[in-house]
Write a protein that holds these residues in place. Sequence first.
Motif, PDB file in Angstrom:
ATOM      1  N   PRO A 105      -5.804 -47.385 -18.605  1.00  0.00           N
ATOM      2  CA  PRO A 105      -6.293 -48.451 -19.486  1.00  0.00           C
ATOM      3  C   PRO A 105      -6.620 -47.964 -20.894  1.00  0.00           C
ATOM      4  O   PRO A 105      -6.321 -48.652 -21.879  1.00  0.00           O
ATOM      5  CB  PRO A 105      -7.556 -48.963 -18.777  1.00  0.00           C
ATOM      6  N   LEU A 106      -7.221 -46.779 -21.018  1.00  0.00           N
ATOM      7  CA  LEU A 106      -7.542 -46.257 -22.348  1.00  0.00           C
ATOM      8  C   LEU A 106      -6.272 -45.898 -23.107  1.00  0.00           C
ATOM      9  O   LEU A 106      -6.219 -46.035 -24.336  1.00  0.00           O
ATOM     10  CB  LEU A 106      -8.462 -45.031 -22.240  1.00  0.00           C
ATOM     11  N   LEU A 107      -5.254 -45.456 -22.385  1.00  0.00           N
ATOM     12  CA  LEU A 107      -3.975 -45.183 -23.028  1.00  0.00           C
ATOM     13  C   LEU A 107      -3.369 -46.483 -23.557  1.00  0.00           C
ATOM     14  O   LEU A 107      -2.820 -46.519 -24.667  1.00  0.00           O
ATOM     15  CB  LEU A 107      -3.016 -44.520 -22.035  1.00  0.00           C
ATOM     16  N   ALA A 108      -3.509 -47.562 -22.770  1.00  0.00           N
ATOM     17  CA  ALA A 108      -3.012 -48.872 -23.210  1.00  0.00           C
ATOM     18  C   ALA A 108      -3.753 -49.344 -24.454  1.00  0.00           C
ATOM     19  O   ALA A 108      -3.145 -49.849 -25.405  1.00  0.00           O
ATOM     20  CB  ALA A 108      -3.160 -49.894 -22.077  1.00  0.00           C
ATOM     21  N   LEU A 109      -5.070 -49.164 -24.462  1.00  0.00           N
ATOM     22  CA  LEU A 109      -5.858 -49.569 -25.630  1.00  0.00           C
ATOM     23  C   LEU A 109      -5.446 -48.781 -26.871  1.00  0.00           C
ATOM     24  O   LEU A 109      -5.298 -49.348 -27.957  1.00  0.00           O
ATOM     25  CB  LEU A 109      -7.350 -49.367 -25.368  1.00  0.00           C
ATOM     26  N   SER A 110      -5.265 -47.480 -26.703  1.00  0.00           N
ATOM     27  CA  SER A 110      -4.961 -46.640 -27.863  1.00  0.00           C
ATOM     28  C   SER A 110      -3.542 -46.865 -28.383  1.00  0.00           C
ATOM     29  O   SER A 110      -3.280 -46.702 -29.579  1.00  0.00           O
ATOM     30  CB  SER A 110      -5.152 -45.160 -27.511  1.00  0.00           C
ATOM     31  N   SER A 111      -2.627 -47.261 -27.500  1.00  0.00           N
ATOM     32  CA  SER A 111      -1.232 -47.418 -27.915  1.00  0.00           C
ATOM     33  C   SER A 111      -0.900 -48.826 -28.404  1.00  0.00           C
ATOM     34  O   SER A 111       0.090 -49.013 -29.121  1.00  0.00           O
ATOM     35  CB  SER A 111      -0.296 -47.039 -26.757  1.00  0.00           C
ATOM     36  N   GLU A 112      -1.722 -49.815 -28.039  1.00  0.00           N
ATOM     37  CA  GLU A 112      -1.384 -51.195 -28.382  1.00  0.00           C
ATOM     38  C   GLU A 112      -2.327 -51.816 -29.409  1.00  0.00           C
ATOM     39  O   GLU A 112      -2.209 -52.996 -29.724  1.00  0.00           O
ATOM     40  CB  GLU A 112      -1.357 -52.050 -27.112  1.00  0.00           C
ATOM     41  N   LEU A 180     -12.286 -53.449 -23.192  1.00  0.00           N
ATOM     42  CA  LEU A 180     -13.279 -52.685 -23.941  1.00  0.00           C
ATOM     43  C   LEU A 180     -14.685 -52.963 -23.427  1.00  0.00           C
ATOM     44  O   LEU A 180     -15.516 -52.044 -23.328  1.00  0.00           O
ATOM     45  CB  LEU A 180     -13.173 -53.036 -25.429  1.00  0.00           C
ATOM     46  N   SER A 181     -14.954 -54.218 -23.068  1.00  0.00           N
ATOM     47  CA  SER A 181     -16.266 -54.568 -22.498  1.00  0.00           C
ATOM     48  C   SER A 181     -16.471 -53.860 -21.166  1.00  0.00           C
ATOM     49  O   SER A 181     -17.565 -53.361 -20.876  1.00  0.00           O
ATOM     50  CB  SER A 181     -16.371 -56.086 -22.307  1.00  0.00           C
ATOM     51  N   CYS A 182     -15.408 -53.813 -20.350  1.00  0.00           N
ATOM     52  CA  CYS A 182     -15.494 -53.119 -19.063  1.00  0.00           C
ATOM     53  C   CYS A 182     -15.759 -51.632 -19.262  1.00  0.00           C
ATOM     54  O   CYS A 182     -16.587 -51.033 -18.557  1.00  0.00           O
ATOM     55  CB  CYS A 182     -14.197 -53.312 -18.276  1.00  0.00           C
ATOM     56  N   PHE A 183     -15.045 -51.037 -20.213  1.00  0.00           N
ATOM     57  CA  PHE A 183     -15.216 -49.605 -20.418  1.00  0.00           C
ATOM     58  C   PHE A 183     -16.595 -49.285 -20.988  1.00  0.00           C
ATOM     59  O   PHE A 183     -17.188 -48.262 -20.624  1.00  0.00           O
ATOM     60  CB  PHE A 183     -14.143 -49.035 -21.344  1.00  0.00           C
ATOM     61  N   ARG A 184     -17.097 -50.138 -21.870  1.00  0.00           N
ATOM     62  CA  ARG A 184     -18.434 -49.886 -22.402  1.00  0.00           C
ATOM     63  C   ARG A 184     -19.459 -49.887 -21.271  1.00  0.00           C
ATOM     64  O   ARG A 184     -20.365 -49.049 -21.237  1.00  0.00           O
ATOM     65  CB  ARG A 184     -18.810 -50.939 -23.447  1.00  0.00           C
TER      66      ARG A 184
END
Length: 209
Positions: A105-112, A180-184
């Motif tokens: 998921p963090l890879l998806a956030l950083s790439s998109e 992002l809310s989930c990761f926070r």
Amino acid sequence: MVRRSPGSKLLWTVLLYFLAQGQSLDLKDLMDRAVQQSDKLHFLSASLKHDLDSHLPVTMGKIPRLSLCHTSSLNTPTEKSHALSLPEAELLSLIRTLLLSWKDPLLALSSETLSLAHPYKNRLSTKAKQLHEHSNNLSTGLKTLADRMGTLPSSHSPISYDKNLGEDIESQTVNFHFLLSCFRRDSHKIDNFLKILRCKAGILQQACQ
């Protein structure tokens, strides 16, 4: 005989240096470094969400509930007393599993991030990439910590995530905000659990109170 380029030799030297540094640190230093890294991770996730909310408000009714986060199926402690009651190896295993569940998921956030319709998407992209890098660094540090503590391989399996952020701007925005809310939320758990683990290891006893 394999010849290494000057660049690869330098990289190999740097890797050997950091491995040696990790091996020379005592348990307290390893714990402290892991907590410092998790502090940075949680702060960065909060900062990134603040930037997103400040310039691109999203109708909260469209955002899924946090109970639908992909990591919600992990049986993590909800009370400090529960976390304190877990053996150190079990607590460390949960922390590592929770963090590893965010690798994709963090890879998806950083790439998109750059595909978002946001006036400061370059800033968001930079922070999202930092978030991914800090997560990888913490994961490496936790493996070193587990090796030093002599814990067995984790009995928990990371929760997989193979979705993209969506095809249209609205779904991308909603899914980015949701992830992002989930990761926070989860980065806060990781930070708290690490501080409890440090306390259980006899370091910084006030965290046990």
